[in-house]
Motif scaffolding. Structure first.
Motif, mmCIF file in Angstrom:
data_model
loop_
_atom_site.group_PDB
_atom_site.id
_atom_site.type_symbol
_atom_site.label_atom_id
_atom_site.label_comp_id
_atom_site.label_asym_id
_atom_site.label_seq_id
_atom_site.Cartn_x
_atom_site.Cartn_y
_atom_site.Cartn_z
ATOM 1 N N ALA A 30 55.976 21.048 29.876
ATOM 2 C CA ALA A 30 56.967 22.110 30.075
ATOM 3 C C ALA A 30 56.307 23.347 30.669
ATOM 4 O O ALA A 30 56.873 24.010 31.540
ATOM 5 N N GLN A 31 55.103 23.645 30.206
ATOM 6 C CA GLN A 31 54.372 24.796 30.729
ATOM 7 C C GLN A 31 54.030 24.595 32.204
ATOM 8 O O GLN A 31 54.158 25.518 33.004
ATOM 9 N N GLU A 32 53.625 23.391 32.576
ATOM 10 C CA GLU A 32 53.313 23.097 33.975
ATOM 11 C C GLU A 32 54.552 23.257 34.848
ATOM 12 O O GLU A 32 54.479 23.788 35.956
ATOM 13 N N LYS A 33 55.714 22.786 34.365
ATOM 14 C CA LYS A 33 56.951 22.921 35.132
ATOM 15 C C LYS A 33 57.312 24.388 35.306
ATOM 16 O O LYS A 33 57.784 24.802 36.361
ATOM 17 N N THR A 34 57.099 25.202 34.268
ATOM 18 C CA THR A 34 57.386 26.631 34.361
ATOM 19 C C THR A 34 56.474 27.283 35.374
ATOM 20 O O THR A 34 56.928 28.078 36.199
ATOM 21 N N LYS A 35 55.191 26.936 35.348
ATOM 22 C CA LYS A 35 54.256 27.491 36.322
ATOM 23 C C LYS A 35 54.670 27.112 37.739
ATOM 24 O O LYS A 35 54.609 27.925 38.650
ATOM 25 N N GLU A 36 55.075 25.847 37.926
ATOM 26 C CA GLU A 36 55.480 25.384 39.256
ATOM 27 C C GLU A 36 56.731 26.128 39.716
ATOM 28 O O GLU A 36 56.826 26.532 40.862
ATOM 29 N N TYR A 37 57.697 26.340 38.795
ATOM 30 C CA TYR A 37 58.917 27.052 39.153
ATOM 31 C C TYR A 37 58.587 28.473 39.580
ATOM 32 O O TYR A 37 59.096 28.963 40.584
ATOM 33 N N VAL A 38 57.718 29.144 38.816
ATOM 34 C CA VAL A 38 57.338 30.512 39.157
ATOM 35 C C VAL A 38 56.618 30.527 40.498
ATOM 36 O O VAL A 38 56.905 31.362 41.342
ATOM 37 N N LYS A 39 55.708 29.597 40.706
ATOM 38 C CA LYS A 39 54.979 29.531 41.974
ATOM 39 C C LYS A 39 55.947 29.323 43.133
ATOM 40 O O LYS A 39 55.837 29.975 44.166
ATOM 41 N N ASP A 40 56.911 28.420 42.966
ATOM 42 C CA ASP A 40 57.891 28.166 44.025
ATOM 43 C C ASP A 40 58.748 29.400 44.279
ATOM 44 O O ASP A 40 59.069 29.706 45.431
ATOM 45 N N SER A 41 59.095 30.127 43.247
ATOM 46 C CA SER A 41 59.878 31.355 43.417
ATOM 47 C C SER A 41 59.094 32.399 44.195
ATOM 48 O O SER A 41 59.644 33.103 45.038
ATOM 49 N N VAL A 42 57.807 32.489 43.919
ATOM 50 C CA VAL A 42 56.954 33.439 44.633
ATOM 51 C C VAL A 42 56.861 33.052 46.108
ATOM 52 O O VAL A 42 56.946 33.918 46.986
ATOM 53 N N VAL A 88 59.728 28.982 61.520
ATOM 54 C CA VAL A 88 58.887 27.887 61.020
ATOM 55 C C VAL A 88 57.427 28.319 60.974
ATOM 56 O O VAL A 88 56.733 28.083 59.983
ATOM 57 N N SER A 89 56.944 28.972 62.021
ATOM 58 C CA SER A 89 55.530 29.371 62.046
ATOM 59 C C SER A 89 55.231 30.430 60.980
ATOM 60 O O SER A 89 54.175 30.384 60.347
ATOM 61 N N LEU A 90 56.160 31.367 60.771
ATOM 62 C CA LEU A 90 55.971 32.361 59.714
ATOM 63 C C LEU A 90 55.931 31.692 58.340
ATOM 64 O O LEU A 90 55.121 32.057 57.486
ATOM 65 N N THR A 91 56.792 30.715 58.158
ATOM 66 C CA THR A 91 56.848 30.009 56.876
ATOM 67 C C THR A 91 55.569 29.227 56.626
ATOM 68 O O THR A 91 55.001 29.270 55.525
ATOM 69 N N LYS A 92 55.087 28.529 57.624
ATOM 70 C CA LYS A 92 53.863 27.735 57.471
ATOM 71 C C LYS A 92 52.649 28.611 57.153
ATOM 72 O O LYS A 92 51.700 28.151 56.519
ATOM 73 N N ALA A 93 52.687 29.873 57.574
ATOM 74 C CA ALA A 93 51.560 30.781 57.356
ATOM 75 C C ALA A 93 51.501 31.350 55.935
ATOM 76 O O ALA A 93 50.490 31.922 55.541
ATOM 77 N N VAL A 94 52.565 31.178 55.173
ATOM 78 C CA VAL A 94 52.599 31.721 53.810
ATOM 79 C C VAL A 94 51.736 30.866 52.890
ATOM 80 O O VAL A 94 51.837 29.640 52.882
ATOM 81 N N LYS A 95 50.896 31.538 52.129
ATOM 82 C CA LYS A 95 49.996 30.846 51.195
ATOM 83 C C LYS A 95 50.825 30.075 50.162
ATOM 84 O O LYS A 95 51.765 30.603 49.595
ATOM 85 N N GLY A 96 50.467 28.821 49.961
ATOM 86 C CA GLY A 96 51.155 27.989 48.980
ATOM 87 C C GLY A 96 52.157 27.028 49.583
ATOM 88 O O GLY A 96 52.575 26.086 48.938
ATOM 89 N N VAL A 97 52.547 27.256 50.835
ATOM 90 C CA VAL A 97 53.483 26.364 51.505
ATOM 91 C C VAL A 97 52.733 25.090 51.896
ATOM 92 O O VAL A 97 51.714 25.143 52.577
ATOM 93 N N THR A 98 53.249 23.958 51.437
ATOM 94 C CA THR A 98 52.599 22.683 51.742
ATOM 95 C C THR A 98 53.282 21.947 52.883
ATOM 96 O O THR A 98 52.650 21.175 53.590
ATOM 97 N N SER A 99 54.598 22.176 53.057
ATOM 98 C CA SER A 99 55.322 21.579 54.177
ATOM 99 C C SER A 99 56.606 22.359 54.413
ATOM 100 O O SER A 99 57.078 23.077 53.539
#
Length: 110
Positions: A30-42, A88-99
């Protein structure tokens, strides 16, 4: 006799510890899912900030969703292919974006 007593004691300890281990694993999941949700929100916030900072009015019509560990989906419309490519290029440049799943449609303003 001592071996049976020791084996019984170890079995009892293992049986008592199993629910605790399971609970700890569930709590960690549950903690990992919360961290992932927060990371995705950021990531979503950072992408939206980059799109707004580009100062292209058509980029404001783009919706951003992030899920599954940094996979960003872009939807909405722009008025030129170059604005779509810029998003698309701006999005790809954001840290944490995998695809980036680019679902932006080019629609000429009337």
């Amino acid at each position: 006799m001592k071996n049976r007593t020791l084996a019984g004691l170890l079995l009892a300890i293992a049986a008592a510890a199993s629910p605790l281990a399971l609970h700890a694993a569930e709590a960690q999941g549950a903690q990992e899912k919360t961290k992932e949700y927060v990371k995705d929100s950021v990531i979503t916030t950072k992408v939206k900030t980059e799109l707004a900072a580009a100062k292209l009015s058509s980029l404001l019509k783009i919706q951003v969703e992030t899920g599954n560990a940094g996979r960003v989906t872009l939807t909405g419309t722009t008025n030129t292919p170059s604005a779509r490519n810029k998003a698309v290029s701006l999005t790809k440049a954001v840290k944490g974006v995998t695809s980036v799943d680019n679902q932006i449609k080019v629609v000429a303003d009337k």
